[in-house]
Design a protein around this motif. Structure first.
Motif, PDB file in Angstrom:
ATOM      1  N   THR A 186     138.751 -24.285  34.556  1.00 55.42           N
ATOM      2  CA  THR A 186     138.186 -22.943  34.728  1.00 55.42           C
ATOM      3  C   THR A 186     136.891 -22.991  35.531  1.00 55.42           C
TER       4      THR A 186
ATOM      5  N   ILE B 293     137.947 -23.332  39.195  1.00 57.54           N
ATOM      6  CA  ILE B 293     138.397 -22.055  39.754  1.00 57.54           C
ATOM      7  C   ILE B 293     137.206 -21.147  40.037  1.00 57.54           C
ATOM      8  N   ALA B 294     136.249 -21.111  39.121  1.00 62.11           N
ATOM      9  CA  ALA B 294     135.056 -20.282  39.323  1.00 62.11           C
ATOM     10  C   ALA B 294     134.293 -20.723  40.573  1.00 62.11           C
ATOM     11  N   ASP B 295     134.147 -22.024  40.759  1.00 61.31           N
ATOM     12  CA  ASP B 295     133.448 -22.527  41.948  1.00 61.31           C
ATOM     13  C   ASP B 295     134.218 -22.187  43.220  1.00 61.31           C
ATOM     14  N   LYS B 296     135.526 -22.338  43.180  1.00 57.47           N
ATOM     15  CA  LYS B 296     136.342 -21.998  44.353  1.00 57.47           C
ATOM     16  C   LYS B 296     136.166 -20.523  44.714  1.00 57.47           C
ATOM     17  N   ASN B 297     136.184 -19.655  43.700  1.00 56.62           N
ATOM     18  CA  ASN B 297     135.996 -18.225  43.945  1.00 56.62           C
ATOM     19  C   ASN B 297     134.590 -17.912  44.427  1.00 56.62           C
ATOM     20  N   ARG B 298     133.605 -18.502  43.774  1.00 52.53           N
ATOM     21  CA  ARG B 298     132.205 -18.237  44.119  1.00 52.53           C
ATOM     22  C   ARG B 298     131.925 -18.552  45.588  1.00 52.53           C
ATOM     23  N   TRP B 299     132.461 -19.652  46.084  1.00 55.02           N
ATOM     24  CA  TRP B 299     132.179 -20.099  47.442  1.00 55.02           C
ATOM     25  C   TRP B 299     133.301 -19.776  48.421  1.00 55.02           C
ATOM     26  N   ALA B 300     134.280 -18.994  47.976  1.00 56.13           N
ATOM     27  CA  ALA B 300     135.406 -18.572  48.816  1.00 56.13           C
ATOM     28  C   ALA B 300     136.091 -19.777  49.476  1.00 56.13           C
TER      29      ALA B 300
ATOM     30  N   SER C  77     139.195 -22.464  50.006  1.00 52.68           N
ATOM     31  CA  SER C  77     140.657 -22.381  50.018  1.00 52.68           C
ATOM     32  C   SER C  77     141.256 -23.372  49.020  1.00 52.68           C
ATOM     33  N   THR C  78     142.507 -23.129  48.687  1.00 46.64           N
ATOM     34  CA  THR C  78     143.264 -23.994  47.784  1.00 46.64           C
ATOM     35  C   THR C  78     144.625 -24.234  48.406  1.00 46.64           C
TER      36      THR C  78
ATOM     37  N   ARG D 273     146.987 -25.799  43.982  1.00 47.49           N
ATOM     38  CA  ARG D 273     147.354 -24.586  43.248  1.00 47.49           C
ATOM     39  C   ARG D 273     148.378 -24.903  42.158  1.00 47.49           C
TER      40      ARG D 273
END
Length: 62
Positions: A23, A26-33, A35-36, A41
């Protein structure tokens, strides 16, 4: 060793810490936009499927 591996190739050895790790990832990926890719994934989905439905809190950077 973790080094610069992503979630598809490394998870914390202690299973009890994996859900929080995923989790946070995922938060870090979202925060910094960030890619995955498909492999990452799929690894995320597989690990999250093993986590309880406990709500998580994500602290937003100010």
């Amino acid at each position: 060793m973790k080094a610069d591996q992503d979630l598809a190739t490394w998870l914390p050895p202690a299973a009890g810490h994996r859900c929080q790790y995923v989790t946070d990832w995922i938060a870090d990926k979202n925060r910094w936009a960030l890619s995955t890719d498909t492999v990452e994934r799929d690894a995320l989905a597989g690990q999250l499927g093993q986590c309880s439905n406990t709500p998580i809190t994500i602290a937003l950077a100010r």
